[in-house]
Write a protein that holds these residues in place. Structure first.
Motif, short mmCIF file in Angstrom:
data_model
loop_
_atom_site.label_atom_id
_atom_site.label_comp_id
_atom_site.label_asym_id
_atom_site.label_seq_id
_atom_site.Cartn_x
_atom_site.Cartn_y
_atom_site.Cartn_z
N ILE A 13 22.36 -15.19 30.24
CA ILE A 13 21.95 -13.78 30.33
C ILE A 13 22.01 -13.26 31.77
O ILE A 13 21.88 -12.06 31.99
CB ILE A 13 20.53 -13.53 29.76
N ALA A 73 21.09 -15.55 36.96
CA ALA A 73 20.39 -16.81 36.70
C ALA A 73 21.46 -17.87 36.54
O ALA A 73 22.61 -17.55 36.21
CB ALA A 73 19.56 -16.71 35.43
N VAL A 74 21.11 -19.12 36.79
CA VAL A 74 22.07 -20.19 36.59
C VAL A 74 21.52 -21.21 35.60
O VAL A 74 20.31 -21.31 35.41
CB VAL A 74 22.43 -20.91 37.91
N GLY A 75 22.42 -21.95 34.98
CA GLY A 75 22.01 -23.00 34.05
C GLY A 75 22.76 -22.90 32.73
O GLY A 75 22.80 -21.82 32.13
N GLU A 89 21.84 -25.63 38.88
CA GLU A 89 20.64 -25.35 39.67
C GLU A 89 20.80 -25.83 41.12
O GLU A 89 20.20 -25.26 42.03
CB GLU A 89 19.41 -26.02 39.03
N LEU A 92 21.99 -23.09 43.29
CA LEU A 92 20.97 -22.12 43.71
C LEU A 92 20.14 -22.65 44.88
O LEU A 92 19.90 -21.94 45.87
CB LEU A 92 20.07 -21.76 42.52
N GLU A 282 16.46 -12.00 42.74
CA GLU A 282 16.78 -12.53 41.41
C GLU A 282 15.59 -12.36 40.48
O GLU A 282 14.44 -12.44 40.91
CB GLU A 282 17.14 -14.02 41.50
N HIS A 285 13.27 -15.23 35.58
CA HIS A 285 13.66 -16.02 34.40
C HIS A 285 14.97 -16.79 34.62
O HIS A 285 15.70 -16.56 35.59
CB HIS A 285 13.79 -15.11 33.18
N GLY A 286 15.26 -17.69 33.67
CA GLY A 286 16.49 -18.47 33.73
C GLY A 286 17.61 -17.84 32.91
O GLY A 286 17.57 -16.64 32.61
N SER A 287 18.58 -18.67 32.52
CA SER A 287 19.78 -18.15 31.87
C SER A 287 19.61 -17.97 30.36
O SER A 287 20.50 -17.48 29.69
CB SER A 287 20.96 -19.07 32.15
N ALA A 288 18.46 -18.37 29.84
CA ALA A 288 18.09 -18.16 28.43
C ALA A 288 19.23 -18.40 27.45
O ALA A 288 19.67 -17.48 26.75
CB ALA A 288 17.50 -16.75 28.25
N PRO A 289 19.72 -19.64 27.34
CA PRO A 289 20.85 -19.92 26.44
C PRO A 289 20.57 -19.50 24.99
O PRO A 289 21.50 -19.16 24.25
CB PRO A 289 21.01 -21.44 26.52
N ASP A 290 19.28 -19.47 24.61
CA ASP A 290 18.95 -19.13 23.21
C ASP A 290 19.28 -17.69 22.84
O ASP A 290 19.47 -17.37 21.67
CB ASP A 290 17.46 -19.44 22.91
N ILE A 291 19.36 -16.81 23.84
CA ILE A 291 19.68 -15.40 23.51
C ILE A 291 20.93 -14.91 24.26
O ILE A 291 21.26 -13.73 24.19
CB ILE A 291 18.50 -14.44 23.79
N ASN A 298 16.07 -8.83 28.32
CA ASN A 298 15.36 -7.76 29.03
C ASN A 298 15.91 -7.68 30.48
O ASN A 298 15.80 -8.64 31.23
CB ASN A 298 13.87 -8.14 29.05
N ASP A 339 11.84 -8.74 23.38
CA ASP A 339 10.76 -9.58 23.93
C ASP A 339 9.49 -8.78 24.18
O ASP A 339 8.40 -9.34 24.24
CB ASP A 339 11.22 -10.25 25.24
P1 NAD Z 1 14.41 -19.24 30.60
O1 NAD Z 1 13.66 -18.40 31.54
O2 NAD Z 1 15.89 -19.15 30.65
O3 NAD Z 1 13.94 -18.95 29.09
C1 NAD Z 1 12.62 -19.18 28.62
C2 NAD Z 1 12.35 -18.30 27.39
O4 NAD Z 1 12.17 -16.95 27.80
C3 NAD Z 1 13.51 -18.29 26.39
O5 NAD Z 1 12.98 -18.23 25.07
C4 NAD Z 1 14.25 -17.03 26.68
O6 NAD Z 1 14.92 -16.46 25.58
C5 NAD Z 1 13.13 -16.11 27.19
N1 NAD Z 1 13.63 -15.18 28.22
C6 NAD Z 1 13.92 -15.48 29.50
N2 NAD Z 1 14.37 -14.40 30.13
C7 NAD Z 1 14.37 -13.40 29.24
C8 NAD Z 1 14.75 -12.02 29.32
N3 NAD Z 1 15.23 -11.46 30.43
N4 NAD Z 1 14.64 -11.29 28.19
C9 NAD Z 1 14.15 -11.81 27.06
N5 NAD Z 1 13.77 -13.10 26.93
C10 NAD Z 1 13.89 -13.89 28.01
O7 NAD Z 1 13.95 -20.76 30.87
P2 NAD Z 1 14.50 -22.13 30.23
O8 NAD Z 1 14.87 -21.92 28.80
O9 NAD Z 1 13.50 -23.14 30.59
O10 NAD Z 1 15.82 -22.46 31.05
C11 NAD Z 1 17.15 -22.15 30.61
C12 NAD Z 1 18.14 -22.49 31.73
O11 NAD Z 1 17.87 -21.65 32.85
C13 NAD Z 1 18.00 -23.93 32.23
O12 NAD Z 1 19.30 -24.39 32.51
C14 NAD Z 1 17.19 -23.78 33.51
O13 NAD Z 1 17.46 -24.81 34.44
C15 NAD Z 1 17.69 -22.45 34.02
N6 NAD Z 1 16.74 -21.74 34.92
C16 NAD Z 1 17.30 -21.07 35.96
C17 NAD Z 1 16.49 -20.32 36.79
C18 NAD Z 1 17.15 -19.56 37.88
O14 NAD Z 1 18.36 -19.37 37.84
N7 NAD Z 1 16.41 -19.06 38.86
C19 NAD Z 1 15.11 -20.23 36.55
C20 NAD Z 1 14.57 -20.91 35.47
C21 NAD Z 1 15.41 -21.67 34.64
#
Ligand code: NAD
Length: 360
Positions: A13, A73-75, A89, A92, A282, A285-291, A298, A339
């Motif tokens: 994302i 975001a990365v990941g 990561e 970053l 930045e 949040h991370g890259s949220a692979p689930d969405i 968001n 969200d």
């Molecule tokens: P995440 O923040 O990507 O997601 C956590 C949860 O929050 C997920 O259910 C996701 O769908 C939701 N979410 C996050 N951001 C959202 C947004 N903008 N809108 C709506 N929902 C949102 O954390 P994670 O799942 O633990 O990590 C996923 C990947 O991201 C991993 O590879 C991790 O290493 C990486 N990561 C990167 C950073 C960064 O780039 N600064 C920070 C945290 C995690």
């Protein structure tokens, strides 16, 4: 003003939210007639795919040339078991080091439309507006000696919490400068009743305070601060603290805002010859692979990071305030992503970004 910005969308994302943040930045530049130059670079998983490394030399060079960097975001899950040098990561962390950013700023503010999303009572959260300034390069996470040695019951783990006067002085000055432009109140957080590093911390902060006579300074022990953040978060304006305390307190502060997708961050280094503060912006949040790829992330954390960039790197407080007001307006009219649990159909990432642009 010339705004030279490097954009690193990253993975998942990250690409979706930065697209909207850049749109907002373009609208601001056009409205206030700033000369905006945007370059784009590779970081994270996408960089590994295209160049074999998470932080290509070209990206490092572009970041040195830019006044400010906006990152998504990365990941990517496919790299979860990869060796450290082949992990997104790592790119970053390398970028933060290359940019020599030493202060991490986490603005925490409440939005009326999201009061119910906070786990705290509405009256406690309503009106919260603070910035947590966390020292980023010193303290327990970097101090030496460190490591695990010995065997059996004598096996021993060691970390060292160390700070130099220089490290404390520079982050304190930055925090005081911020406070001077805000409500002129700075709370320094330490553990000076127990730790020598904290005693030096407090002494240096008191000395720096003499150069900022308009800013009221108070001190809190970190355990009390953790409590006050939930008991009376409105008492805080700028909170200044060392690396590990800041790591913990900023996550506690993050909960106040309601959703992780709302949170921006800024990592700041030295002043550039252009007068801009070196800054890496930045969403938290991370890259949220689930969405990822579904146009439902968001984008407010990324758009809020643009507001932070305008304010901290470029000193454009009016423009920053306009972006924050526009976000608030969009939140109030309920055109928000899933969200934030809107009552009607959730807006897409793109629709939310477009609504912010319109509001500006
Ligand atoms: P995440 O923040 O990507 O997601 C956590 C949860 O929050 C997920 O259910 C996701 O769908 C939701 N979410 C996050 N951001 C959202 C947004 N903008 N809108 C709506 N929902 C949102 O954390 P994670 O799942 O633990 O990590 C996923 C990947 O991201 C991993 O590879 C991790 O290493 C990486 N990561 C990167 C950073 C960064 O780039 N600064 C920070 C945290 C995690």
């Amino acid at each position: 003003m010339n705004l030279n910005v490097l954009v690193l969308p990253g993975d998942g994302i990250g690409t979706e939210v930065t697209r909207e943040a850049v749109r907002v930045l373009r609208v601001v530049a056009e409205k206030w007639r700033h000369q905006l130059t945007i370059r784009e670079g590779l970081l994270g998983g996408v960089a590994i795919h295209k160049t074999g490394v998470p932080l290509p030399a070209d990206t490092e060079k572009l970041s040195a040339e830019a006044d400010a960097v906006l990152m998504g975001a990365v990941g990517l899950p496919e790299f979860d078991d990869a060796p450290t040098d082949k992990r997104p990561e790592t790119g970053l962390l390398g970028l933060r080091k290359a940019m020599a950013v030493f202060a991490n700023l986490r603005p925490v503010r409440s939005y009326k439309a999201l009061l119910n999303s906070s786990p705290l009572k509405n009256e406690l959260v309503d009106g919260v507006d603070m910035i947590i300034v966390r020292e980023l390069t010193g303290g327990l996470y970097y101090g030496t000696p460190r490591g695990i040695s010995g065997e059996g019951m004598d096996e021993r783990g060691v970390n060292t919490m160390a700070y130099t006067r220089r490290e404390i002085d520079r982050v304190a000055r930055m925090a005081f400068e911020l406070a001077r432009k805000r409500r002129k109140k700075l709370t320094s957080v330490d553990k000076s009743n127990v730790l020598d590093t904290s005693q030096l911390w407090r002494r240096v902060v008191v000395e720096v305070a003499k150069d900022f006579p308009g800013v009221a300074l108070d001190h809190l022990l970190v355990d009390n601060c953790a409590m006050q953040l939930v008991l009376n978060p409105k008492r805080f304006d700028v909170v200044l603290t060392e690396n590990m305390f800041g790591d913990i307190l900023s996550d506690e502060g993050a909960v106040l805002a309601g959703s992780i997708g709302m949170l921006p961050s800024a990592s700041i280094g030295a002043k550039k010859p252009s007068g801009a503060w070196t800054g890496l912006y930045e969403p938290v949040h991370g890259s949220a692979p689930d969405i990822a790829g579904q146009n439902k992330a968001n984008p407010f954390g990324a758009i809020g990071s643009v507001a932070a960039m305008l304010e901290y790197s470029f000193g454009l407080t009016e423009e920053a305030a306009a972006v924050n007001r526009a976000m608030e307006q969009v939140l109030n009219c309920g055109k928000v992503t899933a969200d934030l649990r809107p009552t009607g159909t959730p807006a897409t990432t793109e629709e939310t970004g477009e609504a912010v642009c319109q509001a500006i």
